[in-house]
Enzyme design. Sequence first.
Site, PDB file in Angstrom:
ATOM      1  N   HIS A  53     -93.247  96.361  56.615  1.00 60.23           N
ATOM      2  CA  HIS A  53     -92.119  96.748  57.473  1.00 60.23           C
ATOM      3  C   HIS A  53     -90.858  95.932  57.168  1.00 60.23           C
ATOM      4  O   HIS A  53     -89.766  96.318  57.584  1.00 60.23           O
ATOM      5  CB  HIS A  53     -92.505  96.652  58.951  1.00 60.23           C
ATOM      6  N   ASP A  83     -99.744  96.796  56.756  1.00 55.48           N
ATOM      7  CA  ASP A  83     -98.398  96.224  56.811  1.00 55.48           C
ATOM      8  C   ASP A  83     -98.222  95.094  55.802  1.00 55.48           C
ATOM      9  O   ASP A  83     -97.615  94.069  56.096  1.00 55.48           O
ATOM     10  CB  ASP A  83     -98.078  95.728  58.225  1.00 55.48           C
ATOM     11  N   SER A 160     -91.626  87.554  60.147  1.00 52.51           N
ATOM     12  CA  SER A 160     -92.534  88.563  59.590  1.00 52.51           C
ATOM     13  C   SER A 160     -92.670  88.417  58.083  1.00 52.51           C
ATOM     14  O   SER A 160     -91.672  88.339  57.364  1.00 52.51           O
ATOM     15  CB  SER A 160     -92.009  89.958  59.911  1.00 52.51           C
TER      16      SER A 160
END
Length: 330
Positions: A53, A83, A160
């Site tokens: 992402h 992901d 992230s």
Amino acid sequence: MNEQNTYEQLYEETIPSVVSVYVTPQNVAEGIQTGAGSGFVYDYDGHVVTNQHVVGGANEVELRFSDGDWRTGTVVGRDTDTDLAVVQVTELPNYAHPLSIATDEPKPGQRVAALGNPMGLDGTITAGIVSGTNRSLPTGNGFAIPDTVQTDAAINPGNSGGPLVTLDGEVVGVNRARQGDGIGFAISAAIVARVVPDLVEDGRYRHPYLKISTIDVSPLVAEANGLAEPNGVLIVDVRLGPASGAFIGCEAGRELRGREIPVGGDVIVGVDGRSIRSHEELMRYLITETRPGEGVEVALIRNGKRITELVTLGERPRRSSRERVGISVK
């Protein structure tokens, strides 16, 4: 060595391997930054691991290393269902070394640190512990990531894709999401070790797929289905595919304590000799131990009797689809 010195030493040894990941629009002249996250050096071939992402649909991203060196990286692989993504640069800075991926599952209470670049703040470390393991984390595309690591180390936007590491500097997870104060999640090292080599080699990961929808056998589900104990996963629906003839799904429902409970389906209690107590355990085993096209022995409870079916795994469709029905039963 006291804890403060331990974290200081950990930071000095690992932060050179952590990068900022920037995704810019096609018209770079506008100078608009459209996405930012973190990543870490995976090997000496210039591969960097981050979240899917973070890179989105970009083919190239900009990487900024800890000493301010910039590299343009090519996205060579991505997998939406875990992901994870891999970016490759032609030359690493000489101080950026690969981080080791842990081979042992982390233990609740174990001290860890999240490294990355939250809120645009480069070179950040936050400390905490492993709060839990084998969590299931929805991805928004109908599937969930099994075996995620829960931590209270602060994970914020920009973290992230960065590593969650032990005090020995081993990666036990790839930071992904924060859900409330003191609750963060990271994709486990076991998933990384399984998926990333395929992303490096082939650009994608082929997920094994039973083509069924399931729910956990809670006490209420066990009572409605006449099961002796709340254990395993109830097959609610069976889709067309290699395994469709091996399983029986639910064809009816029973109202119990004001809730409609599916009844009549097979209950999976084991795979290849391993006990399966929950949907998370089933998904973890499939993704870390099996491949599409392989056969697995599935232990079932059917009409009160234990049987075994040999099932050939399919490949999970790349389009968005639902892995389990939206039924919540306690």
